[in-house]
Design a protein around this motif. Sequence first.
Motif, PDB file in Angstrom:
ATOM      1  N   LYS A   1       0.826  -1.212   0.000  1.00 35.84           N
ATOM      2  CA  LYS A   1       0.000   0.000   0.000  1.00 35.84           C
ATOM      3  C   LYS A   1       0.856   1.256   0.000  1.00 35.84           C
ATOM      4  O   LYS A   1       0.446   2.296  -0.491  1.00 35.84           O
ATOM      5  CB  LYS A   1      -0.947   0.014   1.202  1.00 35.84           C
ATOM      6  N   GLN A   2       2.070   1.163   0.563  1.00 39.36           N
ATOM      7  CA  GLN A   2       2.995   2.304   0.606  1.00 39.36           C
ATOM      8  C   GLN A   2       3.810   2.425  -0.677  1.00 39.36           C
ATOM      9  O   GLN A   2       4.665   3.291  -0.792  1.00 39.36           O
ATOM     10  CB  GLN A   2       3.940   2.162   1.808  1.00 39.36           C
ATOM     11  N   GLY A   3       3.550   1.528  -1.625  1.00 37.98           N
ATOM     12  CA  GLY A   3       4.231   1.607  -2.907  1.00 37.98           C
ATOM     13  C   GLY A   3       5.410   0.670  -3.075  1.00 37.98           C
ATOM     14  O   GLY A   3       6.023   0.616  -4.132  1.00 37.98           O
ATOM     15  N   ASP A   4       5.764  -0.062  -2.020  1.00 41.31           N
ATOM     16  CA  ASP A   4       6.846  -1.050  -2.125  1.00 41.31           C
ATOM     17  C   ASP A   4       6.265  -2.334  -2.697  1.00 41.31           C
ATOM     18  O   ASP A   4       5.345  -2.908  -2.128  1.00 41.31           O
ATOM     19  CB  ASP A   4       7.467  -1.357  -0.763  1.00 41.31           C
ATOM     20  N   LYS A   5       6.777  -2.773  -3.818  1.00 42.54           N
ATOM     21  CA  LYS A   5       6.290  -3.996  -4.441  1.00 42.54           C
ATOM     22  C   LYS A   5       6.980  -5.166  -3.756  1.00 42.54           C
ATOM     23  O   LYS A   5       8.193  -5.338  -3.868  1.00 42.54           O
ATOM     24  CB  LYS A   5       6.636  -3.957  -5.931  1.00 42.54           C
ATOM     25  N   THR A   6       6.239  -5.971  -3.022  1.00 44.63           N
ATOM     26  CA  THR A   6       6.831  -7.101  -2.321  1.00 44.63           C
ATOM     27  C   THR A   6       5.842  -8.247  -2.244  1.00 44.63           C
ATOM     28  O   THR A   6       4.688  -8.125  -2.621  1.00 44.63           O
ATOM     29  CB  THR A   6       7.332  -6.691  -0.915  1.00 44.63           C
ATOM     30  N   ASN A   7       6.301  -9.377  -1.765  1.00 46.80           N
ATOM     31  CA  ASN A   7       5.458 -10.548  -1.536  1.00 46.80           C
ATOM     32  C   ASN A   7       6.044 -11.322  -0.359  1.00 46.80           C
ATOM     33  O   ASN A   7       7.092 -10.951   0.180  1.00 46.80           O
ATOM     34  CB  ASN A   7       5.356 -11.411  -2.803  1.00 46.80           C
ATOM     35  N   PHE A   8       5.383 -12.377   0.044  1.00 47.99           N
ATOM     36  CA  PHE A   8       5.796 -13.146   1.222  1.00 47.99           C
ATOM     37  C   PHE A   8       7.241 -13.633   1.093  1.00 47.99           C
ATOM     38  O   PHE A   8       8.062 -13.442   1.993  1.00 47.99           O
ATOM     39  CB  PHE A   8       4.846 -14.334   1.426  1.00 47.99           C
ATOM     40  N   SER A   9       7.562 -14.255  -0.026  1.00 43.91           N
ATOM     41  CA  SER A   9       8.905 -14.813  -0.212  1.00 43.91           C
ATOM     42  C   SER A   9       9.979 -13.738  -0.151  1.00 43.91           C
ATOM     43  O   SER A   9      11.013 -13.911   0.511  1.00 43.91           O
ATOM     44  CB  SER A   9       9.001 -15.553  -1.547  1.00 43.91           C
ATOM     45  N   ALA A  10       9.766 -12.636  -0.844  1.00 42.03           N
ATOM     46  CA  ALA A  10      10.749 -11.555  -0.841  1.00 42.03           C
ATOM     47  C   ALA A  10      10.922 -10.999   0.560  1.00 42.03           C
ATOM     48  O   ALA A  10      12.044 -10.681   0.979  1.00 42.03           O
ATOM     49  CB  ALA A  10      10.321 -10.454  -1.808  1.00 42.03           C
ATOM     50  N   TRP A  11       9.828 -10.872   1.302  1.00 39.96           N
ATOM     51  CA  TRP A  11       9.881 -10.336   2.656  1.00 39.96           C
ATOM     52  C   TRP A  11      10.713 -11.255   3.553  1.00 39.96           C
ATOM     53  O   TRP A  11      11.578 -10.799   4.309  1.00 39.96           O
ATOM     54  CB  TRP A  11       8.468 -10.172   3.210  1.00 39.96           C
ATOM     55  N   VAL A  12      10.488 -12.562   3.461  1.00 45.29           N
ATOM     56  CA  VAL A  12      11.231 -13.530   4.282  1.00 45.29           C
ATOM     57  C   VAL A  12      12.710 -13.540   3.895  1.00 45.29           C
ATOM     58  O   VAL A  12      13.589 -13.572   4.764  1.00 45.29           O
ATOM     59  CB  VAL A  12      10.605 -14.939   4.173  1.00 45.29           C
ATOM     60  N   ILE A  13      13.002 -13.470   2.594  1.00 41.33           N
ATOM     61  CA  ILE A  13      14.397 -13.430   2.141  1.00 41.33           C
ATOM     62  C   ILE A  13      15.099 -12.205   2.704  1.00 41.33           C
ATOM     63  O   ILE A  13      16.222 -12.297   3.220  1.00 41.33           O
ATOM     64  CB  ILE A  13      14.473 -13.459   0.601  1.00 41.33           C
ATOM     65  N   ASP A  14      14.449 -11.049   2.636  1.00 36.00           N
ATOM     66  CA  ASP A  14      15.037  -9.826   3.205  1.00 36.00           C
ATOM     67  C   ASP A  14      15.275  -9.954   4.705  1.00 36.00           C
ATOM     68  O   ASP A  14      16.317  -9.540   5.216  1.00 36.00           O
ATOM     69  CB  ASP A  14      14.142  -8.613   2.934  1.00 36.00           C
ATOM     70  N   ALA A  15      14.316 -10.528   5.422  1.00 35.86           N
ATOM     71  CA  ALA A  15      14.457 -10.695   6.876  1.00 35.86           C
ATOM     72  C   ALA A  15      15.631 -11.618   7.193  1.00 35.86           C
ATOM     73  O   ALA A  15      16.395 -11.356   8.131  1.00 35.86           O
ATOM     74  CB  ALA A  15      13.157 -11.238   7.464  1.00 35.86           C
ATOM     75  N   CYS A  16      15.793 -12.676   6.421  1.00 39.87           N
ATOM     76  CA  CYS A  16      16.912 -13.597   6.641  1.00 39.87           C
ATOM     77  C   CYS A  16      18.250 -12.915   6.380  1.00 39.87           C
ATOM     78  O   CYS A  16      19.206 -13.087   7.151  1.00 39.87           O
ATOM     79  CB  CYS A  16      16.771 -14.818   5.748  1.00 39.87           C
ATOM     80  N   LYS A  17      18.316 -12.132   5.310  1.00 39.08           N
ATOM     81  CA  LYS A  17      19.555 -11.409   5.002  1.00 39.08           C
ATOM     82  C   LYS A  17      19.892 -10.418   6.105  1.00 39.08           C
ATOM     83  O   LYS A  17      21.059 -10.288   6.491  1.00 39.08           O
ATOM     84  CB  LYS A  17      19.430 -10.701   3.662  1.00 39.08           C
TER      85      LYS A  17
END
Length: 70
Positions: free
Chosen positions: A46-62
């Motif tokens: 909603k804030q304009g960041d294009k993301t999904n569940f997998s991308a979010w989890v990958i970012d959190a792991c990194k």
Amino acid sequence: VKVYKQFKKGITMATGNKNNKSSMKGIRFPHELIESIDKQVEKENKQGDKTNFSAWVIDACKEKLDKPKG
């Protein structure tokens, strides 16, 4: 023919179980954690960041791996 999915921050992965850049790993998440992640993904979209569940989890792991150990 490989199908590619684009994740935020320029991460591109081919679909399937394994390729030269990634492997699929099946893990279990507590229901509450999935609900929290889904809400955060929706909020970021909603804030304009294009993301999904997998991308979010990958970012959190990194982020966890990059965090200095104390």
